[in-house]
Design a protein around this motif. Sequence first.
Motif, PDB file in Angstrom:
ATOM      1  N   UNK A 135      47.417  53.078  39.541  1.00 15.18           N
ATOM      2  CA  UNK A 135      47.357  51.645  39.818  1.00 15.18           C
ATOM      3  C   UNK A 135      45.951  51.249  40.256  1.00 15.18           C
ATOM      4  N   UNK A 136      45.347  52.080  41.128  1.00 16.03           N
ATOM      5  CA  UNK A 136      43.998  51.784  41.619  1.00 16.03           C
ATOM      6  C   UNK A 136      42.990  51.825  40.483  1.00 16.03           C
ATOM      7  N   UNK A 137      43.120  52.830  39.614  1.00 14.10           N
ATOM      8  CA  UNK A 137      42.180  52.936  38.488  1.00 14.10           C
ATOM      9  C   UNK A 137      42.262  51.689  37.614  1.00 14.10           C
ATOM     10  N   UNK A 138      43.483  51.345  37.230  1.00 13.50           N
ATOM     11  CA  UNK A 138      43.670  50.202  36.344  1.00 13.50           C
ATOM     12  C   UNK A 138      43.112  48.935  36.994  1.00 13.50           C
ATOM     13  N   UNK A 139      43.480  48.765  38.271  1.00 10.67           N
ATOM     14  CA  UNK A 139      43.078  47.545  38.961  1.00 10.67           C
ATOM     15  C   UNK A 139      41.558  47.476  39.130  1.00 10.67           C
ATOM     16  N   UNK A 140      40.982  48.552  39.628  1.00  7.42           N
ATOM     17  CA  UNK A 140      39.546  48.508  39.916  1.00  7.42           C
ATOM     18  C   UNK A 140      38.737  48.390  38.626  1.00  7.42           C
ATOM     19  N   UNK A 141      39.183  49.098  37.581  1.00  7.06           N
ATOM     20  CA  UNK A 141      38.453  48.969  36.318  1.00  7.06           C
ATOM     21  C   UNK A 141      38.490  47.526  35.821  1.00  7.06           C
ATOM     22  N   UNK A 142      39.639  46.878  35.961  1.00  8.98           N
ATOM     23  CA  UNK A 142      39.711  45.491  35.500  1.00  8.98           C
ATOM     24  C   UNK A 142      38.871  44.593  36.410  1.00  8.98           C
ATOM     25  N   UNK A 143      38.870  44.940  37.700  1.00  7.06           N
ATOM     26  CA  UNK A 143      38.045  44.179  38.648  1.00  7.06           C
ATOM     27  C   UNK A 143      36.566  44.318  38.308  1.00  7.06           C
ATOM     28  N   UNK A 144      36.151  45.554  38.049  1.00  8.11           N
ATOM     29  CA  UNK A 144      34.748  45.804  37.733  1.00  8.11           C
ATOM     30  C   UNK A 144      34.356  45.061  36.458  1.00  8.11           C
ATOM     31  N   UNK A 145      35.232  45.157  35.456  1.00  6.74           N
ATOM     32  CA  UNK A 145      34.922  44.488  34.188  1.00  6.74           C
ATOM     33  C   UNK A 145      34.817  42.980  34.392  1.00  6.74           C
ATOM     34  N   UNK A 146      35.744  42.440  35.199  1.00  7.06           N
ATOM     35  CA  UNK A 146      35.737  40.999  35.435  1.00  7.06           C
ATOM     36  C   UNK A 146      34.490  40.591  36.212  1.00  7.06           C
TER      37      UNK A 146
END
Lengths: 402, 231
Positions: free
Chosen positions: A33-44
């Motif tokens: 969950x953290x990976x998915x969330x943070x990667x999307x956060x970083x991309x955004x």
Amino acid sequence: MMLWITIKVALRSLWANRMRSILAMLGIIIGVGAVIFVLSLVAAAKADMMGRITAMGTNLLVVSPGQRGTGGVMSGTQQNLTADDAEALLAKIPQIRDLAPVVRGNVQAKRLAKNSRTSLMGTTVTYFPIRSFEVEKGRLFNDADCDAMSRVAVIGATTATNLFGTEEPCNQVIKLNSINFRVIGVLKSKGDQGWFNPDDQVLVPYTVAMKQIVGVDHLNEIDIRANNEADLDTIMDRATKLLRKRHHLQEDQDNDFSIRNQAEMLKTADSMNQVLALLAGGIASISLLVGGIGIMNIMLVTVTERTREIGVRKAIGAKNGDILRQFLIEAVVMSGSGGAIGVLSGFVLAAILSRVTSLQASVSLFSVALGLGFSMGVGVFFGFYPASRAARLDPIEALRYE
Amino acid sequence: MIHAQDLVKAYELGGQTVRALDGVSVDIAAGEMIAIRGPSGSGKTTLMNILGCLDRADAGSYTLAGEDVARLSGDRLAEIRNRYIGFVFQTFNLLPRMTALENVELPLLYAGKHREARQAAIKAMETVALTDRMHHQPNQLSGGQRQRVSIARAIVTNPAILLADEPTGALDSRTGTEIMQLFKHLNADGRTIIVVTHDPTVARHCQREIYLRDGRVAQPSATEALQEVAP
Ligand SMILES: Nc1ncnc2c1ncn2[C@@H]1O[C@H](COP(=O)(O)OP(=O)(O)O)[C@@H](O)[C@H]1O
Ligand SMILES: [Mg+2]
């Protein structure tokens, strides 16, 4: 066929022991969950930052004071960039279309009982077009205001609301650090941009900011706009030479200022994102490690509980490899299910993020594949030891197990 | 079919050596239905495990269908069990969370015969007359039904030998008799059947018996003897 029935049975027993399974999978769920969330956060955040830097205009150069210190030890910023430097640049380099000196600070802005801590920007009228601010109401200050050191202020939309609510701000008086200023204009809102809100600031003539509010005689920044993009290199060259000369630097001395163009700012932004992504990777690996140990633990319990079953399977013809494969598959089914739940929670978190901030977080296929792949890899890795213990059980001992 | 000579199996228990088998020789011909009887602790299960290639003797020789199985690897023994031997246990030992049919298919899946598995499993369920319970899980079945499923699982690979350890031990006497009738039917089809039991009424269904006492083949005492041995 064998694979299918093994997966089916593994899913049935996961479901039969729901609570236990969830607890065992928790580490994986959180990790993925953290990976998915943070990667999307970083991309955004990256997309957002790129958007902002690009919106600044492609013809922009920013001159900043250099870092003070020697031998790699940084000890603050130099105080050597002056308004005279800015004037000299504009006068001597014809490729410069316009430029804006910038002094920054923080002020307590006050109006009647309303009070707001906000950022102060001292500059000239050219700053607004260079940084693409537009006026919503009233007017901007002009060169005459700078020369006359008029105590006039242009305020951001958020600051206007903070100080005036629904009242009309123009021609009202506010106090900036106890000095009276007349509000002459309100800027159009640009929207919150994460760590800096361009709508919450007060802009005044730089002369006033330097002498009366911040109390300095140097600039924090000079924003330069070129006539066109092709001139950027020439300007960079000539500005460097000019500033070195003005700052009396010897041949062997480094620049005591830096000039960055947009490409370099993008690079800085990108490296910040890489740090973020690395951090996320670190957190994720730790939770996946913890998750893997959780899976291993529950698999060891499972193997012990099902010792008799292992005996039966061996009695009816299962080889060691069959048993190994079965428990590996079960571990992977468990960690994979945890990964899938993690992916879903990552999606939910990203959706919530997009809802409550201006960031447009979306989950990439890559991060989903990464999350699922890693969680299944964790299952294989941490399932191996319990599975090989199961495989090595002696059939008789296993059948006698109570 | 089965030729075992001077089998010895000893266990260390708290510093003491227990000779579970102390020089047992057995010969069983193809197509026989035979009981291995004896009091509790006499070594019946130990003998059955060795005959069923689940375990190896410490000493003695054992040839199964002409093959010396004493020195085979664990995986090779698994193959032999899968192909030549079917096990029926006292407590059924069906796998939970799998339907009756899935349980019965399992030996064929381990044999790599995925394509025939379903059909053969249904046929085995027909043989034990339980086609109406194929999709039930073990915990939805009665004891007698579970034992039928486990017999179906034992015969699904069409093995030459059926080994049953106290197959009626967990059943009431009427159901137990039904199970023994089923074994007799299977024996009539030519399968070799070895039933391990302490119970004379069970042994009476068999053609002959091997009596064990303290890990040796012995003659039952007068009180232990069967009243009549079925022909
Ligand atoms: N794995 C083992 N470890 C220690 N002792 C065992 C083991 N298996 C069997 N025994 C001992 O061997 C003897 C024979 O056991 P078993 O063959 O199970 O007897 P039966 O099936 O006739 O009741 C018993 O004394 C039992 O305690
Ligand atoms: Mg026994």
